[in-house]
Design a protein around this motif. Structure first.
Motif, mmCIF file in Angstrom:
data_model
loop_
_atom_site.group_PDB
_atom_site.id
_atom_site.type_symbol
_atom_site.label_atom_id
_atom_site.label_comp_id
_atom_site.label_asym_id
_atom_site.label_seq_id
_atom_site.Cartn_x
_atom_site.Cartn_y
_atom_site.Cartn_z
ATOM 1 N N SER A 89 1.166 -1.154 -9.200
ATOM 2 C CA SER A 89 0.094 -1.264 -8.260
ATOM 3 C C SER A 89 -0.398 -2.494 -8.042
ATOM 4 C CB SER A 89 -1.463 -0.587 -8.835
ATOM 5 O OG SER A 89 -2.327 -0.506 -8.197
ATOM 6 N N ALA A 90 -0.155 -3.436 -8.954
ATOM 7 C CA ALA A 90 -0.265 -4.849 -8.842
ATOM 8 C C ALA A 90 0.809 -5.630 -7.746
ATOM 9 C CB ALA A 90 -0.190 -5.528 -10.174
ATOM 10 N N ASN A 91 2.136 -4.949 -8.088
ATOM 11 C CA ASN A 91 2.938 -5.504 -7.200
ATOM 12 C C ASN A 91 2.728 -5.107 -5.752
ATOM 13 O OD1 ASN A 91 5.468 -6.691 -6.664
ATOM 14 N ND2 ASN A 91 6.540 -4.964 -6.774
ATOM 15 N N ASN A 92 2.529 -3.815 -5.514
ATOM 16 C CA ASN A 92 1.748 -3.664 -4.324
ATOM 17 C C ASN A 92 0.857 -4.170 -3.558
ATOM 18 O OD1 ASN A 92 3.890 -1.193 -3.898
ATOM 19 N ND2 ASN A 92 2.828 0.197 -4.828
ATOM 20 N N LEU A 93 -0.254 -4.669 -4.466
ATOM 21 C CA LEU A 93 -1.437 -5.351 -4.107
ATOM 22 C C LEU A 93 -0.733 -6.578 -3.760
ATOM 23 C CD1 LEU A 93 -4.008 -4.430 -6.326
ATOM 24 C CD2 LEU A 93 -3.968 -3.870 -3.858
ATOM 25 N N ARG A 94 0.023 -7.341 -4.455
ATOM 26 C CA ARG A 94 0.517 -8.785 -4.129
ATOM 27 C C ARG A 94 1.419 -8.549 -2.555
ATOM 28 N NH1 ARG A 94 5.259 -10.636 -4.349
ATOM 29 N NH2 ARG A 94 6.176 -8.926 -5.510
ATOM 30 N N ALA A 100 -0.703 -9.559 4.604
ATOM 31 C CA ALA A 100 -1.943 -9.978 5.320
ATOM 32 C C ALA A 100 -2.118 -11.460 5.600
ATOM 33 C CB ALA A 100 -3.046 -9.497 4.376
ATOM 34 N N GLU A 101 -1.658 -12.232 4.624
ATOM 35 C CA GLU A 101 -1.423 -13.711 4.945
ATOM 36 C C GLU A 101 -0.405 -14.103 6.094
ATOM 37 O OE1 GLU A 101 -0.994 -15.791 1.267
ATOM 38 O OE2 GLU A 101 -2.722 -15.244 0.388
ATOM 39 N N ASP A 102 0.695 -13.206 6.189
ATOM 40 C CA ASP A 102 1.588 -13.471 7.238
ATOM 41 C C ASP A 102 1.151 -12.852 8.584
ATOM 42 O OD1 ASP A 102 3.081 -14.806 5.598
ATOM 43 O OD2 ASP A 102 4.487 -13.335 5.301
ATOM 44 N N LEU A 103 0.151 -12.356 8.534
ATOM 45 C CA LEU A 103 -0.478 -11.564 9.846
ATOM 46 C C LEU A 103 -0.933 -12.867 10.870
ATOM 47 C CD1 LEU A 103 -0.717 -9.140 11.262
ATOM 48 C CD2 LEU A 103 -3.090 -8.851 10.413
ATOM 49 N N THR A 104 -0.261 -12.767 12.037
ATOM 50 C CA THR A 104 -0.896 -13.689 13.059
ATOM 51 C C THR A 104 -1.020 -12.957 14.363
ATOM 52 O OG1 THR A 104 0.959 -14.497 13.956
ATOM 53 C CG2 THR A 104 0.198 -15.613 11.953
#
Length: 130
Positions: A89-94, A100-104
């Motif tokens: 779960s932590a890996n999927n959240l990462r 989300a950060e790469d989304l432009t």
């Protein structure tokens, strides 16, 4: 039946009394030996009963111990599975955070001319306001 002369009457009585006392002493010894044999038998019986009860209690305690160890092992396995699930779960959240950060806007509008035009209009309207 015996005939005893009067001068030998008291010695014969004494002899009979001594014989009776000896027989009584033998009877008492025999009773004591029988009592000791009964005591030994009772002791052996009680010892065997104790061994049986102790063995039963030991067996029950051993079974309980084994059951507890088995349950602890199962709990450890369950906790390991939970730990692995939490790591996944932590890996999927990462990964989701990285996406989300790469989304432009460029990535969103690539290959979609309608959306590209709308965003271009919005940018043009924002630049007129300045």
């Amino acid at each position: 039946m015996y005939v005893v002369r009067p001068q030998f009457f008291i010695p014969i009585i004494t002899l009979l009394r001594n014989a009776a006392q000896s027989a009584l002493a033998y009877k008492q010894e025999l009773a004591l030996v029988r009592a000791q044999n009964i005591d030994i038998t009772n002791f052996e019986t009680e010892l065997e009963d104790f061994k049986d009860r102790f063995g039963r209690n030991w067996r029950l305690a051993s079974d309980g111990f084994e059951e507890a160890v088995k349950r602890i092992d199962e709990a450890i396995k369950d906790l390991e599975k939970t730990k692995q699930a939490l790591h996944k779960s932590a890996n999927n959240l990462r990964l989701a955070n990285d996406k989300a950060e790469d989304l432009t806007i460029k990535k969103l509008t690539r290959g979609n001319p309608t959306m590209a035009a709308k965003f271009a209009e919005l940018e043009a309207g924002d630049s007129r306001l300045d």
